[in-house]
Design a protein around this motif. Structure first.
Motif, short mmCIF file in Angstrom:
data_model
loop_
_atom_site.label_atom_id
_atom_site.label_comp_id
_atom_site.label_asym_id
_atom_site.label_seq_id
_atom_site.Cartn_x
_atom_site.Cartn_y
_atom_site.Cartn_z
N UNK A 72 120.67 24.40 59.75
CA UNK A 72 119.75 25.51 59.08
C UNK A 72 118.23 24.85 58.83
N UNK A 73 117.38 25.66 58.52
CA UNK A 73 116.02 25.24 58.05
C UNK A 73 116.13 24.24 57.07
N UNK A 74 115.25 23.00 57.08
CA UNK A 74 115.18 22.09 56.13
C UNK A 74 116.46 21.17 56.31
N UNK A 75 117.52 21.42 57.10
CA UNK A 75 118.42 20.40 57.49
C UNK A 75 117.83 19.16 57.88
N UNK A 76 118.39 17.92 57.77
CA UNK A 76 117.85 16.68 58.29
C UNK A 76 118.86 16.30 59.44
N UNK A 100 114.49 19.29 60.18
CA UNK A 100 113.72 18.00 60.00
C UNK A 100 114.54 16.82 60.94
N UNK A 101 114.06 16.30 62.09
CA UNK A 101 114.63 14.95 62.60
C UNK A 101 114.12 13.77 61.90
N UNK A 102 115.02 12.88 61.83
CA UNK A 102 114.55 11.57 61.36
C UNK A 102 114.83 10.75 62.69
N UNK A 103 113.57 10.12 63.08
CA UNK A 103 113.54 9.66 64.60
C UNK A 103 113.68 8.18 64.27
N UNK A 185 111.18 31.41 57.74
CA UNK A 185 109.71 31.08 57.32
C UNK A 185 109.98 29.49 57.27
N UNK A 186 108.71 28.67 57.83
CA UNK A 186 108.51 27.61 57.70
C UNK A 186 107.35 27.20 56.99
#
Length: 546
Positions: A72-76, A100-103, A185-186
């Motif tokens: 979902x949106x805002x999931x990491x 949101x990726x944590x690279x 919506x982002x």
């Protein structure tokens, strides 16, 4: 978002008014590029070429299948991917969702990845299945036991039971309509991704980079690197780093309608044929790689004349390495850049005078990059004096994610980020790196800049690479130990090294008082020489307890 420190309103308003922030998410930036440059080549890896249109279509399909999976949106999501076309699909797909990726980086293992998952409350990991003897899927299984947020293990390669195949998510036609993405919506002040801090001690902190600031980061980096639609970037540094991803990196080349070659191996036997085959014009590198490439006789067997710009980052490039690089890549400008995943970027300009390009790491890329060089009392140093770089600006973070205690130490009361880097300003207005605040050898209260001595030792014809580190001394506290990698068939002892340094007429207390030989210098996960590891090795060799 909880745990993210926003830019103060007055600064945000200024950055919008000046056009730095366009209040559009990265997905809009990428969509525009894919539409404008649809038929041009976007990505290349070992045996595949993808156009901008194909990149857009496949990343959209992947995004819809990730939504269907439950992302979902805002999931990491903790992303630990090699340099391959699949990374490009995934990067765009997550931006289309607003996830949101944590690279993370390829060398990270259980300790680091479990920390990233726990800190970010990640719902998924995206990893290879295995590399050599290491099983990433077994690592993820172990992490799941202590991470209630972690629902999905997505795998590039063979997906065992309980895991999801990334290839299947990319290739399987999506059931959802594309309009499901349009309804998301982002908020452009949300993090687009998390980068990792570059500290050599402890586990890296998470750096939130917003859609607004990270798009600007790539736009401005592109503006000083001589990129056009005919440019071709070779990305061999791990793509989870800020430099190969966005300075200008993959993002900047996509925005310019130019191609990026992604490859996981960085040896000359891999790099030189790629340069020749794809007529590479730009390369990101670190000094250790440049040393390796310029020492290889394979350069004589390949046409490297297409390369126009080699950006060197990560640590200061010694003038001698710069000279060697220019002799191998005959049409190149070696463009040093100084930057940080936390934000601020400095670039030597391509039209700077040769002496300025040789001596400095560049200057800021934005008028509103605010730079202070502070002494130990937080007072600005006089022009030309060395001070700790502190900075703030439209793409420099205001705080690490969920790290209030660390933030209290890492920022001034008025929001300047304390980098820990020691710089001084050159008469040209550019800056020169004088080491790190913690990269000083304290010999009886006389401070020795390790980098100053390294640059001189590197001029010795027997020396291929060097790092100077502190070794313990019962009287003076610390002395200087030179850790050297010698060229094949060469020898060097301390007396000969001291004799070599004598003509430079530097203060005697700066001389190395011990020399240790290495086949290669240990590197941190970020590709920099790990001085922490070197110190431990030197102490062990001295017969003292670590």
């Amino acid at each position: 978002m909880d745990g993210v420190i926003p830019f103060p309103d007055e600064f945000a308003e200024r950055y919008r008014a000046k056009g730095y922030w366009r209040d559009e998410p990265l997905r809009t930036v990428f969509r525009d590029s894919c539409g404008r440059f649809a038929d041009r080549t976007a990505l290349i890896d070992v045996d595949r070429t993808v156009t901008f249109r194909e990149l857009d279509l496949r990343s959209t399909n992947l995004a819809l299948n990730l939504l269907d999976l439950g992302i979902k949106p805002r999931d990491r999501l903790v992303v630990q991917m090699p340099n391959a076309i699949e990374f490009g699909y995934l990067h765009l797909a997550l931006q289309k969702i607003g996830a949101i990726p944590v690279l993370a980086l390829p060398p990270h293992r259980f300790r680091e990845i479990s920390f990233f998952v726990a800190t970010s409350d990640a719902v998924a990991t995206i990893t290879p299945d295995a590399h050599r003897e290491f099983s990433f899927t077994e690592m993820v299984k172990r992490i799941r036991h202590g991470a209630p947020s972690l629902k999905y293990g997505i795998v590039m390669g063979r997906a065992p039971e309980g895991f999801v195949s990334l290839a299947d998510l990319i290739d399987r036609p999506a059931k959802r309509p594309e309009t499901d993405l349009d309804r998301i919506v982002i908020d452009p002040v949300d993090p687009a991704l998390f980068l990792l801090s570059g500290g050599t001690t402890g586990i890296p902190k998470l750096i939130p980079r917003t859609h607004n600031d990270y798009a600007y980061n790539s736009r401005m980096a592109s503006s000083v690197c001589g990129i056009d639609q005919g440019s071709v970037l070779l990305d061999v540094l791990p793509i989870g780093h800020n430099l190969p991803l966005a300075c200008p990196g993959l993002q900047g080349f996509l925005m310019a309608g130019a191609a990026t070659v992604l490859h996981t191996a960085a040896g000359p036997e891999d790099v030189f044929p790629l340069i020749e085959r794809h007529e590479v014009t730009h390369i990101h590198a670190v000094p250790a790689l440049l040393i390796r490439w310029t020492e290889s006789k394979l350069a004589e067997q390949h046409d490297l004349t297409s390369v126009r710009v080699i950006q060197s980052g990560g640590q200061r490039l010694q003038p001698e390495v710069r000279r060697r690089t220019a002799s191998v890549f005959r049409n190149v400008i070696v463009q040093e850049n100084f930057g940080m995943a936390e934000g601020l970027l400095m670039f030597v300009r391509l039209d700077d005078p040769p002496d300025v390009r040789m001596e400095t790491v560049g200057r800021k890329i934005c008028t509103d990059d605010e730079i202070l060089l502070l002494d130990e009392d937080d007072q600005p140093v006089p022009f030309g004096e060395v001070g700790e770089l502190c900075c703030r600006g439209p793409y420099t973070l205001r705080g690490y994610y969920k790290a209030p205690e660390h933030n209290a130490r890492a920022f001034t009361t008025d929001g300047f980020y304390r980098s820990g880097d020691l710089l001084r300003q050159h008469p040209s207005g550019n800056y020169m790196v004088e080491g790190r605040k913690k990269d000083l050898i304290n010999r009886g209260a006389e401070k020795i800049s390790a980098e100053e001595i390294e640059e001189l030792i590197l001029r010795h014809p027997a020396v291929e690479n060097v790092a100077c580190v502190p070794m313990p001394d019962p009287v003076l506290g610390e002395k200087n130990c030179a850790c050297v990698v010698l060229r094949q068939g060469q020898t060097l002892d301390l007396s000969h090294l001291v004799a070599f340094l004598d003509p430079f007429e530097l203060a005697k207390y700066k001389y190395p008082e011990r020399i240790e030989r290495f086949e290669s210098l240990p590197l941190s996960n970020f590709g920099k020489v790990s001085k922490k590891d070197l110190v431990a090795i030197v102490i062990e060799r001295m017969g003292q307890p670590v």
